[in-house]
Write a protein that holds these residues in place. Structure first.
Motif, PDB file in Angstrom:
ATOM      1  N   GLN A  50     -14.576  -4.417   1.929  1.00  0.00           N
ATOM      2  CA  GLN A  50     -13.866  -4.006   3.143  1.00  0.00           C
ATOM      3  C   GLN A  50     -13.858  -5.150   4.161  1.00  0.00           C
ATOM      4  O   GLN A  50     -14.894  -5.518   4.709  1.00  0.00           O
ATOM      5  CB  GLN A  50     -14.508  -2.764   3.747  1.00  0.00           C
ATOM      6  CG  GLN A  50     -14.308  -1.511   2.907  1.00  0.00           C
ATOM      7  CD  GLN A  50     -14.750  -0.250   3.631  1.00  0.00           C
ATOM      8  OE1 GLN A  50     -15.724  -0.241   4.360  1.00  0.00           O
ATOM      9  NE2 GLN A  50     -14.015   0.837   3.420  1.00  0.00           N
ATOM     10  N   VAL A  98       0.834  -1.201   0.000  1.00  0.00           N
ATOM     11  CA  VAL A  98       0.000   0.000   0.000  1.00  0.00           C
ATOM     12  C   VAL A  98       0.867   1.250   0.000  1.00  0.00           C
ATOM     13  O   VAL A  98       0.595   2.222  -0.721  1.00  0.00           O
ATOM     14  CB  VAL A  98      -0.972  -0.009   1.193  1.00  0.00           C
ATOM     15  CG1 VAL A  98      -1.714   1.320   1.293  1.00  0.00           C
ATOM     16  CG2 VAL A  98      -1.969  -1.159   1.065  1.00  0.00           C
ATOM     17  N   ASP A 146      -7.040  -2.298  -3.506  1.00  0.00           N
ATOM     18  CA  ASP A 146      -6.383  -3.065  -2.448  1.00  0.00           C
ATOM     19  C   ASP A 146      -7.056  -4.435  -2.358  1.00  0.00           C
ATOM     20  O   ASP A 146      -8.096  -4.591  -1.732  1.00  0.00           O
ATOM     21  CB  ASP A 146      -6.486  -2.320  -1.114  1.00  0.00           C
ATOM     22  CG  ASP A 146      -5.809  -3.051   0.033  1.00  0.00           C
ATOM     23  OD1 ASP A 146      -5.499  -4.258  -0.115  1.00  0.00           O
ATOM     24  OD2 ASP A 146      -5.602  -2.438   1.097  1.00  0.00           O
ATOM     25  N   GLU A 150     -10.650  -0.735  -0.997  1.00  0.00           N
ATOM     26  CA  GLU A 150     -10.811  -2.183  -0.921  1.00  0.00           C
ATOM     27  C   GLU A 150     -12.103  -2.525  -1.676  1.00  0.00           C
ATOM     28  O   GLU A 150     -13.162  -1.976  -1.357  1.00  0.00           O
ATOM     29  CB  GLU A 150     -10.969  -2.644   0.525  1.00  0.00           C
ATOM     30  CG  GLU A 150      -9.802  -2.314   1.442  1.00  0.00           C
ATOM     31  CD  GLU A 150     -10.240  -2.347   2.894  1.00  0.00           C
ATOM     32  OE1 GLU A 150     -10.204  -3.444   3.504  1.00  0.00           O
ATOM     33  OE2 GLU A 150     -10.630  -1.276   3.411  1.00  0.00           O
ATOM     34  N   ILE A 204      -0.454   5.227   6.654  1.00  0.00           N
ATOM     35  CA  ILE A 204      -1.730   4.562   6.396  1.00  0.00           C
ATOM     36  C   ILE A 204      -2.745   4.852   7.496  1.00  0.00           C
ATOM     37  O   ILE A 204      -3.919   5.111   7.212  1.00  0.00           O
ATOM     38  CB  ILE A 204      -1.526   3.049   6.205  1.00  0.00           C
ATOM     39  CG1 ILE A 204      -0.743   2.801   4.912  1.00  0.00           C
ATOM     40  CG2 ILE A 204      -2.851   2.313   6.161  1.00  0.00           C
ATOM     41  CD1 ILE A 204      -0.287   1.367   4.716  1.00  0.00           C
ATOM     42  N   ASN A 235     -11.993   2.113   6.158  1.00  0.00           N
ATOM     43  CA  ASN A 235     -10.988   1.355   5.427  1.00  0.00           C
ATOM     44  C   ASN A 235     -10.014   0.663   6.382  1.00  0.00           C
ATOM     45  O   ASN A 235      -9.874   1.043   7.549  1.00  0.00           O
ATOM     46  CB  ASN A 235     -10.205   2.275   4.484  1.00  0.00           C
ATOM     47  CG  ASN A 235      -9.318   3.266   5.251  1.00  0.00           C
ATOM     48  OD1 ASN A 235      -8.254   2.916   5.732  1.00  0.00           O
ATOM     49  ND2 ASN A 235      -9.776   4.520   5.348  1.00  0.00           N
ATOM     50  N   HIS A 239      -6.022  -0.510   5.462  1.00  0.00           N
ATOM     51  CA  HIS A 239      -4.974  -0.729   4.473  1.00  0.00           C
ATOM     52  C   HIS A 239      -3.626  -1.046   5.112  1.00  0.00           C
ATOM     53  O   HIS A 239      -2.638  -1.206   4.404  1.00  0.00           O
ATOM     54  CB  HIS A 239      -4.827   0.501   3.574  1.00  0.00           C
ATOM     55  CG  HIS A 239      -6.041   0.815   2.753  1.00  0.00           C
ATOM     56  ND1 HIS A 239      -6.403   0.078   1.642  1.00  0.00           N
ATOM     57  CD2 HIS A 239      -6.992   1.770   2.899  1.00  0.00           C
ATOM     58  CE1 HIS A 239      -7.513   0.589   1.121  1.00  0.00           C
ATOM     59  NE2 HIS A 239      -7.896   1.613   1.864  1.00  0.00           N
TER      60      HIS A 239
END
Length: 406
Positions: A201, A115, A231, A198, A153, A145, A147
C-alpha cells in the motif's frame, strides 16, 4: 543562481495558486528542466528527485530510449482512436501480455481508469461466468487502500479526505483489514467476484503485508472461485526489486493492473492484463477509451517493456534498495520511528515530537532533495531506479541532518 530577492519561484507559485483548484498541496518548487534523477527549478537550483512522480518516473526523467521513441512516433502518428488499428498496438499488447504472463491486455490511460476497468470486468465475469445474480456482485478491498479518485473508487476508501462530501457512494464493496487473511476469508461469500488489493500500500505509507499474505490471498481466491486483482500501479514495473510486487511470493493474480511507470514519465499509460476467460467477457461497445492504447503511448510503452526485459532495473532496485533501507534503519530512534518498504521504495515515519512529515519535506527541499509527506508524520521515498549509490547516501544524510540525527 538567482538571489532570493530575484527569485522567480514566489510569483510562479502565486500564479499557480490563483488559477488552479486546490486539490493538491504541492511543495513550493517550480520545476522547469529534468534529467535522470535531478530536476532544476526556475531559479536554476537543482534537486534530487526522491519521489519519481509517485513511481511514474521509475526510469528517471527523460530516459534517452524513451525520449527517442516518443520523438520518432510524434513524427509519424499520434492518435487514431480505437476505431482503427495502428502499427504499434499489437506489439505493445503482445509484449505486455508476455511480461505479465497473461493472455490478453486492455490499454487505458490513467491508473484510475485501469482500476475502473478491473471493477467492470470482474463484475461482468461474476455474472457471466461465476453465475452471481444480476446486480449482486461484491468486491472485497482492504482498509487504507488507494486505487484512485473516481466516485466509484472513493466509495470504498477509508481516507475521509478522499471520500467525504462526494456521496452518494457506489455500493458493492466490502472493506477488510489489510494483511488479515482470516478477515478476508470470512468476508468472501457466494456473491464475491473479486478481491482488489495493492500488494504494497503506497499512499498509506508504503505498508508491506505480512509474509505469506499474498500467497494466502491467491489460495483463498482460487479455492472460492474469486478473482484476485493486483493493483500494481505504484508497486509494479521494478519498483520493489522484482517486475511486480506479487513476484516476491511467486504469486500470479487473475489480473495485473498497471499504470504510472508504464508511460515512462512521458505520457499517461495504463493497462489491465488477464486471462482470455476473464478479459474475454468484454464485447465491442461495452467498454472503451478514445485515447487508450494510442500510437504515442504504445510506442513509449514498448520501450518501457524492453527496458524491463533486461532485468537491469529490477536488479538495481533490489541491490540499491537494500542499501537505502539499511541506511534508513540506522536513523531509527534518532528522529525516525519506523521504516517500511521494499526495493527502492520506503515509508519513513518521523517522530511527531521532532516534526511533521510536511515540515521534513520542506526542510529537505531547502537542502536540494524532493520527497513528499503522507498521513501527517510519514514521508515517502521512491527515487528513480537509475540513482547511484553516492546519491542515496547523500539523500539519507540530508534526512539525518534535517531530523537532527547526524
Amino acid at each position: 543562481m538567482n538571489s532570493i530577492v530575484d527569485s522567480r519561484t514566489p510569483s510562479a507559485v502565486d500564479e499557480a495558486e490563483r488559477y488552479t483548484a486546490h486539490n493538491y498541496h504541492p511543495l513550493p518548487v517550480v520545476i522547469t528542466e529534468a534529467e535522470g534523477c535531478w530536476v532544476t527549478d526556475v531559479d536554476g537550483r537543482r534537486y534530487l528527485d526522491f519521489l519519481s512522480g509517485y513511481s511514474a518516473l521509475n526510469f528517471g526523467h527523460r530516459h534517452p530510449a524513451l525520449i527517442a521513441a516518443a520523438h520518432a512516433q510524434l513524427d509519424r502518428l499520434t492518435l487514431t482512436s480505437r476505431a482503427f488499428i495502428h502499427d504499434q498496438f499489437a506489439e505493445f499488447c503482445h509484449r505486455l501480455s508476455e511480461l505479465t504472463g497473461q493472455d490478453l491486455v486492455l490499454p487505458m490511460n490513467t491508473g484510475a481508469e485501469a482500476v475502473e476497468t478491473a471493477i467492470k470486468v470482474a463484475r461482468k465475469w461474476g455474472y457471466q461466468v461465476k453465475g452471481v445474480p444480476d446486480g449482486q456482485a461484491k468486491i472485497i478491498v482492504a482498509a487504507d487502500n488507494f486505487h484512485g479518485r473516481t466516485t466509484t473508487i472513493i466509495s470504498f476508501s477509508t481516507d475521509e479526505d478522499a471520500r467525504a462530501d462526494f456521496g452518494p457512494y457506489t455500493p458493492g464493496f466490502e472493506i477488510v483489514a489489510y494483511g488479515d487473511l482470516e478477515a478476508l476469508s470470512e468476508a468472501i461469500d457466494d456473491y464475491t467476484v473479486a478481491v482488489l488489493l495493492e500488494p504494497i500500500q503506497g499512499e498509506a505509507g508504503v505498508l508491506v503485508p505480512p509474509d505469506g499474505y499474498l500467497s494466502g490471498v491467491r489460495a483463498l481466491c482460487s479455492s472460492r472461485n474469486v478473482l484476485f486483482l493486483a493493483d500494481e500501479i505504484q508497486s509494479g514495473l521494478a519498483r520493489t526489486g522484482r517486475t511486480f510486487a506479487v513476484d516476491h511470493e511467486d504469486v500470479k493474480p487473475d489480473m495485473h493492473i498497471m499504470g504510472k511507470a508504464l508511460g515512462g514519465g512521458i505520457v499517461p499509460v495504463s493497462a489491465v492484463a488477464a486471462s482470455r476467460e476473464v478479459l474475454g467477457v468484454l464485447k465491442p461497445g461495452q467498454h472503451g477509451s478514445t485515447f487508450g492504447g494510442n500510437p504515442l503511448s504504445c510506442a513509449v510503452g514498448i520501450e518501457v517493456i524492453k527496458l524491463l526485459e533486461t532485468g537491469e532495473y529490477q536488479r538495481r532496485s533490489a541491490e540499491l534498495g537494500a542499501m537505502l533501507h539499511e541506511q534508513l534503519r540506522a536513523l531509527m530512534g534518532r528522529g525516525v520511528t519506523a521504516v517500511r518498504g521494499r526495493g527502492l521504495w520506503a515509508g519513513v515515519d518521523i517522530d511527531p515530537g521532532v516534526m511533521t512529515g510536511r515540515q521534513a519535506s520542506e526542510k529537505l527541499m531547502a537542502r536540494g532533495m524532493l520527497a513528499k509527506d503522507t498521513h501527517g508524520t510519514t514521508i515517502r521515498l521512491a527515487p528513480p531506479l537509475v540513482i547511484e549509490e553516492d546519491e542515496i547516501t547523500w539523500a539519507v544524510r540530508q534526512l539525518a541532518e534535517v531530523i537532527g540525527a547526524a
